[in-house]
Design a protein around this motif. Structure first.
Motif, mmCIF file in Angstrom:
data_model
loop_
_atom_site.group_PDB
_atom_site.id
_atom_site.type_symbol
_atom_site.label_atom_id
_atom_site.label_comp_id
_atom_site.label_asym_id
_atom_site.label_seq_id
_atom_site.Cartn_x
_atom_site.Cartn_y
_atom_site.Cartn_z
ATOM 1 N N SER A 11 0.812 -1.217 0.000
ATOM 2 C CA SER A 11 0.000 0.000 0.000
ATOM 3 C C SER A 11 0.843 1.264 0.000
ATOM 4 O O SER A 11 0.482 2.265 -0.620
ATOM 5 C CB SER A 11 -0.944 -0.007 1.212
ATOM 6 O OG SER A 11 -1.889 -1.051 1.118
ATOM 7 N N SER A 12 1.977 1.235 0.686
ATOM 8 C CA SER A 12 2.839 2.424 0.727
ATOM 9 C C SER A 12 3.329 2.807 -0.658
ATOM 10 O O SER A 12 3.523 3.996 -0.955
ATOM 11 C CB SER A 12 4.041 2.178 1.644
ATOM 12 O OG SER A 12 3.660 2.070 2.987
ATOM 13 N N ARG A 44 1.695 2.519 -3.437
ATOM 14 C CA ARG A 44 0.616 3.190 -4.177
ATOM 15 C C ARG A 44 0.605 4.688 -3.864
ATOM 16 O O ARG A 44 0.473 5.526 -4.762
ATOM 17 C CB ARG A 44 -0.728 2.567 -3.814
ATOM 18 C CG ARG A 44 -0.874 1.105 -4.192
ATOM 19 C CD ARG A 44 -2.145 0.507 -3.635
ATOM 20 N NE ARG A 44 -3.339 1.060 -4.263
ATOM 21 C CZ ARG A 44 -4.183 0.392 -5.034
ATOM 22 N NH1 ARG A 44 -3.955 -0.892 -5.294
ATOM 23 N NH2 ARG A 44 -5.239 0.966 -5.553
ATOM 24 N N VAL A 45 0.756 5.004 -2.586
ATOM 25 C CA VAL A 45 0.786 6.408 -2.170
ATOM 26 C C VAL A 45 2.057 7.078 -2.693
ATOM 27 O O VAL A 45 2.027 8.225 -3.159
ATOM 28 C CB VAL A 45 0.703 6.513 -0.638
ATOM 29 C CG1 VAL A 45 0.659 7.972 -0.215
ATOM 30 C CG2 VAL A 45 -0.516 5.772 -0.098
ATOM 31 N N SER A 67 2.038 8.403 -6.360
ATOM 32 C CA SER A 67 1.400 9.713 -6.545
ATOM 33 C C SER A 67 2.352 10.836 -6.157
ATOM 34 O O SER A 67 2.418 11.877 -6.826
ATOM 35 C CB SER A 67 0.119 9.799 -5.709
ATOM 36 O OG SER A 67 -0.834 8.845 -6.136
ATOM 37 N N THR A 93 0.194 10.104 3.445
ATOM 38 C CA THR A 93 -0.442 10.756 2.305
ATOM 39 C C THR A 93 0.598 11.121 1.254
ATOM 40 O O THR A 93 1.795 11.280 1.575
ATOM 41 C CB THR A 93 -1.169 12.035 2.739
ATOM 42 O OG1 THR A 93 -0.196 13.003 3.177
ATOM 43 C CG2 THR A 93 -2.153 11.750 3.877
ATOM 44 N N PRO A 94 0.180 11.276 -0.002
ATOM 45 C CA PRO A 94 1.125 11.745 -1.025
ATOM 46 C C PRO A 94 1.771 13.075 -0.665
ATOM 47 O O PRO A 94 2.959 13.279 -0.942
ATOM 48 C CB PRO A 94 0.239 11.864 -2.271
ATOM 49 C CG PRO A 94 -0.865 10.883 -2.054
ATOM 50 C CD PRO A 94 -1.134 10.919 -0.577
#
Length: 354
Positions: free
Chosen positions: A257-258, A260-261, A264, A338-339
């Motif tokens: 998951s990290s 994916r952020v 961005s 968050t991005p």
């Protein structure tokens, strides 16, 4: 099976395992992975498989050992505290050279912690799963589709090298829904496992599946042979994805998951003219060292992004070996970075890099 279907990550895990030939599931409910077991409880009876909700994670992993020792494809799923309870059984499975699949849909910890996503089980999965000298295969998908694809690979490599495999998911990947293409079902050749305790029908000597060796020299010889297989795995099966690394001054290392952020944040940084890329480990064990090594010569800094207080960063630093700085950014307790936060770290590192 043709065409895309919209599936929740946990349910896609179960369907992918069935497609890979798994017909035996033993587990115990725990958030946020319960949908894997619930889905299996509906599907297994319809396809002639076995589903059993054990009385605990301790019981379920020992049932996995029994089924795996009989030569069939078997899996269990749990979340972080459940893996801790399974530790002894996982060591017995590794010490018996029995393949199986363990899915960990990680949650925040330590203790009961919370039910939100985490990556704080990295050390447990890759370095200290349980007692003794052994490794397990560890895979870290970043999308529901990749999770589906990796399940078959995990089963196949586990069978090939006779060892447990773990898919390290988390509460974000397990609960999200994405379109996936499910693989065509296959029927693995369980009969080819000549070592299995599955009945000899007076056609061969009987097999014994065991992890107890009283003679220390015999045990040492077995462990050394096992580690020779591990070296072969390290050579052949390191897996990672690279994103914009060719000209990168800063390289993020992030999985699951990290990543994916982080992607961005990388896109936003590129728009600001900062040359940043990403190496996304797909295998956490074996750790994809050569993917990092080949960029140490041109990268000016690495940044490990994790949903933990910093665990994979230790492996990144070992590979980089002090040649360039290795920074860390993480959130923990179930908080997802968050991005914007990651972009802030990229900008900070870029300002300090000559």
């Amino acid at each position: 099976m043709n065409g895309k279907v919209l599936m929740k990550g946990n349910e896609a895990i179960a369907e992918a395992a069935i497609a890979a030939g798994c017909r035996h599931f033993f587990g115990y409910p725990i958030t946020p992975q319960t949908e894997v077991a619930a889905y299996m409880s509906k599907r297994m009876p319809k396809i002639g498989g076995v589903y059993l909700q054990a009385e605990s994670e301790v019981a379920s992993i020992n049932m996995v050992l029994g089924a795996g020792a009989a030569g069939v494809r078997v899996m269990t799923s749990t979340s972080s505290p459940g893996v801790s309870l399974m530790a002894e059984g996982i060591s017995y499975i590794a010490g018996s050279d029995v393949p199986c699949l363990i899915v960990n849909v990680q949650r925040g910890g330590p203790g009961l912690g919370g039910i939100q996503p985490s990556q704080a089980d990295y050390h447990q999965a890759t370095k200290s799963t349980a007692h003794g000298d052994f490794h397990i295969l560890v895979f870290a998908p970043s999308t529901v589709q990749e999770t589906v694809d990796i399940i078959s690979t995990a089963f196949d490599l586990g069978d090939e090298y006779r060892m447990p495999a773990m898919v390290l998911s988390d509460g974000m990947l397990g609960q999200m829904m994405e379109p996936v293409v499910l693989p065509e079902p296959k029927d693995p050749d369980n009969d080819s496992k000549g070592w299995a305790a599955c009945g000899h029908h007076d056609k061969r000597a009987h097999n014994v599946v065991n992890s107890l060796y009283i003679n220390p020299q015999e045990l040492e010889d077995l462990v050394i042979q096992r580690f020779k297989r591990y070296e072969e795995i390290k050579e052949k099966h390191q897996m990672a994805e690279e994103y914009l690394t060719d000209d990168a001054d800063i390289i993020i290392v992030a999985y699951g998951s990290s990543s994916r952020v982080s992607r961005s944040a990388i896109d936003a940084a590129r728009k600001q003219g900062i040359k940043v890329g990403m190496i996304r480990p797909i295998t956490l064990w074996p750790f994809p060292e050569r993917f990092i090594n080949k960029h140490v010569g041109h990268a000016k800094a690495f940044l490990s992004v994790e949903m933990s207080m910093g665990q994979m960063v230790d492996d990144v630093r070992l590979v980089v070996n002090g040649k360039v700085p290795v920074e860390f950014y993480g959130r923990t307790g179930g908080v997802i970075p968050t991005p914007k936060e990651i972009l802030g770290e990229i900008v900070r590192i870029n300002g300090g890099v000559q």
